[in-house]
Write a protein that holds these residues in place. Sequence first.
Motif, PDB file in Angstrom:
ATOM      1  N   GLY A  26    -126.371  58.330  -5.116  1.00 58.24           N
ATOM      2  CA  GLY A  26    -125.998  57.902  -3.772  1.00 58.24           C
ATOM      3  C   GLY A  26    -126.165  56.403  -3.577  1.00 58.24           C
ATOM      4  N   ILE A  27    -127.243  55.836  -4.110  1.00 61.77           N
ATOM      5  CA  ILE A  27    -127.459  54.390  -3.982  1.00 61.77           C
ATOM      6  C   ILE A  27    -126.370  53.630  -4.734  1.00 61.77           C
ATOM      7  N   GLU A  28    -126.048  54.084  -5.961  1.00 60.69           N
ATOM      8  CA  GLU A  28    -125.070  53.349  -6.748  1.00 60.69           C
ATOM      9  C   GLU A  28    -123.669  53.462  -6.155  1.00 60.69           C
ATOM     10  N   ALA A  29    -123.363  54.579  -5.518  1.00 61.66           N
ATOM     11  CA  ALA A  29    -122.060  54.674  -4.845  1.00 61.66           C
ATOM     12  C   ALA A  29    -121.955  53.602  -3.756  1.00 61.66           C
ATOM     13  N   TRP A  30    -123.080  53.313  -3.104  1.00 64.21           N
ATOM     14  CA  TRP A  30    -123.100  52.297  -2.043  1.00 64.21           C
ATOM     15  C   TRP A  30    -123.079  50.891  -2.642  1.00 64.21           C
ATOM     16  N   THR A  31    -123.894  50.622  -3.672  1.00 61.22           N
ATOM     17  CA  THR A  31    -123.953  49.264  -4.240  1.00 61.22           C
ATOM     18  C   THR A  31    -122.656  48.885  -4.946  1.00 61.22           C
ATOM     19  N   LEU A  32    -121.943  49.861  -5.511  1.00 54.99           N
ATOM     20  CA  LEU A  32    -120.698  49.557  -6.215  1.00 54.99           C
ATOM     21  C   LEU A  32    -119.628  48.966  -5.299  1.00 54.99           C
ATOM     22  N   ALA A  33    -119.777  49.157  -4.005  1.00 55.37           N
ATOM     23  CA  ALA A  33    -118.806  48.623  -3.052  1.00 55.37           C
ATOM     24  C   ALA A  33    -119.152  47.205  -2.611  1.00 55.37           C
ATOM     25  N   ARG A  34    -120.218  46.632  -3.176  1.00 50.12           N
ATOM     26  CA  ARG A  34    -120.690  45.311  -2.754  1.00 50.12           C
ATOM     27  C   ARG A  34    -121.131  44.517  -3.978  1.00 50.12           C
ATOM     28  N   ASN A  35    -121.042  43.205  -3.901  1.00 50.96           N
ATOM     29  CA  ASN A  35    -121.667  42.434  -4.964  1.00 50.96           C
ATOM     30  C   ASN A  35    -123.180  42.400  -4.735  1.00 50.96           C
ATOM     31  N   ALA A  36    -123.920  41.936  -5.717  1.00 53.10           N
ATOM     32  CA  ALA A  36    -125.375  42.057  -5.673  1.00 53.10           C
ATOM     33  C   ALA A  36    -125.973  41.286  -4.505  1.00 53.10           C
ATOM     34  N   ASP A  37    -125.468  40.084  -4.236  1.00 55.62           N
ATOM     35  CA  ASP A  37    -126.020  39.295  -3.129  1.00 55.62           C
ATOM     36  C   ASP A  37    -125.763  39.971  -1.784  1.00 55.62           C
ATOM     37  N   GLN A  38    -124.539  40.487  -1.617  1.00 51.72           N
ATOM     38  CA  GLN A  38    -124.216  41.159  -0.358  1.00 51.72           C
ATOM     39  C   GLN A  38    -125.093  42.394  -0.172  1.00 51.72           C
ATOM     40  N   ALA A  39    -125.243  43.182  -1.240  1.00 51.20           N
ATOM     41  CA  ALA A  39    -126.072  44.385  -1.162  1.00 51.20           C
ATOM     42  C   ALA A  39    -127.519  44.021  -0.829  1.00 51.20           C
ATOM     43  N   MET A  40    -128.026  42.970  -1.478  1.00 52.30           N
ATOM     44  CA  MET A  40    -129.414  42.561  -1.229  1.00 52.30           C
ATOM     45  C   MET A  40    -129.603  42.161   0.231  1.00 52.30           C
ATOM     46  N   LEU A  41    -128.701  41.356   0.754  1.00 53.48           N
ATOM     47  CA  LEU A  41    -128.862  40.885   2.134  1.00 53.48           C
ATOM     48  C   LEU A  41    -128.770  42.034   3.133  1.00 53.48           C
ATOM     49  N   GLU A  42    -127.861  42.980   2.887  1.00 56.88           N
ATOM     50  CA  GLU A  42    -127.744  44.130   3.800  1.00 56.88           C
ATOM     51  C   GLU A  42    -129.008  44.975   3.759  1.00 56.88           C
ATOM     52  N   LEU A  43    -129.536  45.206   2.570  1.00 55.48           N
ATOM     53  CA  LEU A  43    -130.762  46.003   2.449  1.00 55.48           C
ATOM     54  C   LEU A  43    -131.957  45.270   3.054  1.00 55.48           C
ATOM     55  N   GLN A  44    -132.027  43.965   2.836  1.00 55.70           N
ATOM     56  CA  GLN A  44    -133.147  43.211   3.391  1.00 55.70           C
ATOM     57  C   GLN A  44    -133.065  43.125   4.913  1.00 55.70           C
ATOM     58  N   THR A  45    -131.874  43.218   5.461  1.00 56.02           N
ATOM     59  CA  THR A  45    -131.735  43.217   6.924  1.00 56.02           C
ATOM     60  C   THR A  45    -132.482  44.378   7.550  1.00 56.02           C
ATOM     61  N   VAL A  46    -132.559  45.498   6.843  1.00 58.48           N
ATOM     62  CA  VAL A  46    -133.289  46.661   7.363  1.00 58.48           C
ATOM     63  C   VAL A  46    -134.633  46.836   6.635  1.00 58.48           C
TER      64      VAL A  46
ATOM     65  N   GLY B 157    -118.105  43.926  -9.399  1.00 58.05           N
ATOM     66  CA  GLY B 157    -117.974  42.743 -10.240  1.00 58.05           C
ATOM     67  C   GLY B 157    -118.507  43.002 -11.636  1.00 58.05           C
ATOM     68  N   GLU B 158    -118.342  42.001 -12.478  1.00 60.72           N
ATOM     69  CA  GLU B 158    -118.741  42.140 -13.875  1.00 60.72           C
ATOM     70  C   GLU B 158    -120.236  41.871 -14.050  1.00 60.72           C
ATOM     71  N   ASP B 159    -120.933  42.805 -14.660  1.00 62.70           N
ATOM     72  CA  ASP B 159    -122.355  42.673 -14.971  1.00 62.70           C
ATOM     73  C   ASP B 159    -123.145  42.226 -13.742  1.00 62.70           C
ATOM     74  N   ASN B 160    -122.930  42.921 -12.644  1.00 63.14           N
ATOM     75  CA  ASN B 160    -123.588  42.630 -11.374  1.00 63.14           C
ATOM     76  C   ASN B 160    -124.567  43.755 -11.073  1.00 63.14           C
ATOM     77  N   TRP B 161    -125.862  43.432 -10.851  1.00 65.52           N
ATOM     78  CA  TRP B 161    -126.895  44.460 -10.738  1.00 65.52           C
ATOM     79  C   TRP B 161    -127.893  44.090  -9.653  1.00 65.52           C
ATOM     80  N   ILE B 162    -128.558  45.117  -9.150  1.00 69.35           N
ATOM     81  CA  ILE B 162    -129.579  44.901  -8.134  1.00 69.35           C
ATOM     82  C   ILE B 162    -130.725  45.891  -8.360  1.00 69.35           C
ATOM     83  N   ILE B 163    -131.958  45.419  -8.157  1.00 70.55           N
ATOM     84  CA  ILE B 163    -133.131  46.300  -8.163  1.00 70.55           C
ATOM     85  C   ILE B 163    -133.381  46.741  -6.731  1.00 70.55           C
ATOM     86  N   VAL B 164    -133.535  48.043  -6.522  1.00 67.33           N
ATOM     87  CA  VAL B 164    -133.805  48.608  -5.197  1.00 67.33           C
ATOM     88  C   VAL B 164    -135.012  49.533  -5.311  1.00 67.33           C
ATOM     89  N   ALA B 165    -135.900  49.478  -4.315  1.00 66.49           N
ATOM     90  CA  ALA B 165    -137.082  50.330  -4.321  1.00 66.49           C
ATOM     91  C   ALA B 165    -137.417  50.751  -2.899  1.00 66.49           C
TER      92      ALA B 165
END
Length: 814
Positions: free
Chosen positions: A689-709, A640-648
Motif C-alpha cells: 500500500g505504501i509503495e502504490a502511493w510513493t510510486l505516484a510521486r518523486n521522493a522529495d514530493q513524497a517526503m514533504l507530503e509525509l512530513q506535513t502530517v 522516476g529512475e532509481d528514486n527511493w524513500i525511507i518511511v517509518a
Amino acid sequence: MEVLSDLRVVEIGSSAATSYCARLFADFGADVRKIEPPEGDPLRQSAPLTPGGQSTWFAFLNLNKSSVVIDHTDPNAITRLTALIEDCDILVDGRDVDVADCPAVDIRAILQRRSGLIYLGASWFGDQGPYARFAATDSTVRALAGLIKLVGPPEGPPSHAPDFQAGILAGLWGFIAAASSTVARMQGGAGRSWSLSIFEAMLAPTEYLMFDAFERGDVMHRIGINRFWPNFPVGIYETKNGWLGVSAVTPKQWREFCELLGLSELRDHPELVSNEGRLQNMDHIDRQLIPRLKTRTAQEWFAEGLKRKLPLVPVPQLSDLLQDAEKVASGAIVRVRLGQEEGRTVGSMQRLTLTPPRPGGQVPSVGEQQLRGGVRTAEQSIPRSLRGCTDGHQLPLQGIRVVDFSMGWAGPLCTRTLADLGADVIKVEAIQYPDWWRGVDRPPGYFEDRMYEKAPCFCMMNRNKRGMTLDLKRPEGLALAKRLLAKADITVGNYSVDVLPKLGLGYDVLRALNPRLVMMSMSAFGSYSVHRDCRAYGSTLEQGSGLPSVVGSAGGLPIMSHIAFGDPVGGLNGCAAVLVALIHARKTGKGQFIDLAQVECMMPFVAPWITVHSIDGMPPPRYGNRHPQHVPHGCFRCAGEDNWIIVAATDAGMWQRLATIIGRPDWAKDRSLNSPEARRAIEDDIETGIEAWTLARNADQAMLELQTVRVAAGAARLPIDMLKDPHLSSRAFLQEVHRAFVGLHPQPSMPIRENATPYPIRTAAPTLGQHNVEILSGLLGLSDTEIEQLATDHIIGTSMLSEVELPHAEHTAN
C-alpha cells in the motif's frame, strides 16, 4: 582515580546520541545521572531484547550511569531537576529528539546563573532550516545524508543497517564538543553551549564520496551488494570456509592480489591497473575471483595476505568476537549486568594506557543509583571565579599544539577536528612520500602538473592545519621532528604500528623528550594484536568488525554499509581519546600513549547483538530493511529512475496518519492495528500500500507530503546531493574556501556549533611544505641558510619527488 571522576554529568531527554555521549563520560569515571520518567527512558524498549526482556541497545548506551526518576507531574519536579543541573558540570540534553516527559526547565536561566556549565543540546536537524521540524528515525536521517542509496543491488531497493548508527556517530561528536570545552575551562575559560545536529553528524562518512563526486561529476550509482564507488574490488567474498573481506585499492595491491590468486591475465591487463578500469570490468573480474577464493579458507587467505601486505581480513561472526581472547583482554568486549542477567557488551574504544576506561559494569534499573568513589560537589570542579567568566571569542583548543603524522582519512579527520576547534595542527609529510590521499592512481602529468595539489578529498581533510615536509628517514629530519615534538601537546600517527618506532619516534623516546606529550597510534588492529601487521583501509575495518553479519536479510551473505565506514569512525574515536588524555595531562602534567585499534571502533554498531548472543547463543535476527520495532519501516520506490524513500511509523499515532495519507483510512480506524505486533501480521500488505502511493510521486514530493502530517520519511540521497541540499544551504554548513591550485571550493562544517552559524574555516589545506619556513624559522629558530641547506638536501621541499627522482634523492642522502 579515574580521569573524569571529578566531573558530574546530567542527561535529560531521550536520544541515542545524547545517551552515547554521556556513556563516554561514564566510561572514564564521571558521575553520570540519567533523568528518567517513572516508566523509564523510551529507549529501554529498543530491540533487540534479552530473554529477560532487557533492551541491549539501552544497556550499551547507559552502562555505569545512575538513574534518577523525576515525575513531571510532581509539583517539585522542576525544582528538583533545576537543583541537579545546577550541581553538575555538563548537561547533555536530548529533549529535542524525545522529551521523555522531562520537566520543562529553563535552561537559558540556569546558564546565566552558571556560566561555568557546559551544555550540549542535540536535535535531528538543528533548530533552523527546512528539515528542522521533520519527524525522523536513525534510518531516515541516514537516507537524507547519502548513506543508503549507494548500498544494495543495482535494481534496488537500497539496503541499510539497523539502528543506531546515527546515534553513535552523533554521540561521538557531542562528546568531542563537551570534552574540548572541559579542556578550555581548565585553561581558565567559561562553560560553553553547543547545539548538535544528528543529520549533520552523519555527513562525516559521506564527506569522502561527496567530494569525490565533486571532482568526478555525478557518476556514482549503486553497483551491487558489497560493491562501492570509486574502488574495486572492495567487498566480501565467500571462501572454502568463512567469508573474506578484500580491499585491493592501489595498483601494487591489485597486482599482488592477482599474483596471490594465480590470475596473471588480470594482473597484466593494462585496463585493470586503475580503479576506474576495474570498475568498468567488475563482472568479468568477479567471474574469475569468486571460484579462486573458494579454493582456500578465509584464515588461509588472511595468512597469505599478511605475507604480501594485502588488506585481506576474515569476516567474523558474533561468536568469533565473543570468543576472541584478544578483544576480551583489550577491553573491547566487557562484562555487563542487566538486572538479573549477565552478558557481554562492547567496552570503550578509547584505549588510554595510563588512565584506562572502566572494564564493564552495570546498567541501572529505573531509579537505581551507582555510587562512585571520590564524589565531589560541583563547586570543586568549577572554580567560583569562573561563575561570571566569559571568553566567547576564543576557540576551545586554542593554545594546544598537535604534530600530525597521519595520512588518508581517519588520522587526518581526528587532527582536522582538533584544528577546527582551535588547535595548532602541524601536518608533517615528506616530498618523497606525501599523504597518499593526494592520489593513489597517478596518471600521466601527475607530477608535472602537480595534480597532488588538486585532490578535493585531501583539501577537505586537512583544512585549518599548517603543513611542512620532513624526511624522517634522514638524521636531520628526525632531529627536527623531535624538536617539534618537544614543544607539542599531542601527536597522532596512523601508520602501521612499527613505522614511527623504527624511525626513532616511539613513545618510549618521546616520553623522555616531553613527559606531558599525548601520543596516539591509530593502527587497524592495535599495537599488540596478533593481527598488528595486517594492512587495512576503512573497508577492512568494517569487514573485520562483525557489523556485516547483522546487516541484510536472514540467510543472506554479510553486507557492508559503506566503502570506508571505518575511517570516519576511527577518526572521531581518536579525537575523543586524545581529548580525554589531554584533560589528564592538563591535570597532572603527565602524557600517555593511546593504542587505538580502529577495527574495534566499529564494534559499537554491533554491540546489542553481541549482548543478546552472549546470553542466548542464538544467531542474530536480520531484518533486511524492516525494523524490530517500527512497523512499517522500509525503503520504497518512487516515481522516476532509481528514486527511493525511507518511511517509518514509530508509534500508533504516526501509523494512523500514515495509513490515512496513503488512502487507507480503514487501517487507521482499526484499533487492532495500533500495536506493531498486529501490523507485523499484515506487513506485506502495508508495504504494498505504501509503495502504490510513493510510486505516484518523486521522493522529495513524497517526503514533504509525509512530513506535513508528521510521518518519519527521508528521501534516499546521493552524496553529491549534499552539495546542493536546501537544509545544509540554509544553515551555511558548506563554506566556500579558496586554495592555490584548486580555487574556490566547498568545505563541510562540523555538526557542532556554539551559535547559529558554524565556526568559520580559517585556512585552506596547506600545499606541500607550505609552512616550512614559518615553522622552521618561527618555531624552531633555524636560520635562512640552514633552511636552504635542508631544501638542497631534499629533507624539506615544496614539490613531490617522482619515482624517477627518488633513487637520486636517496643516493644523495647516503
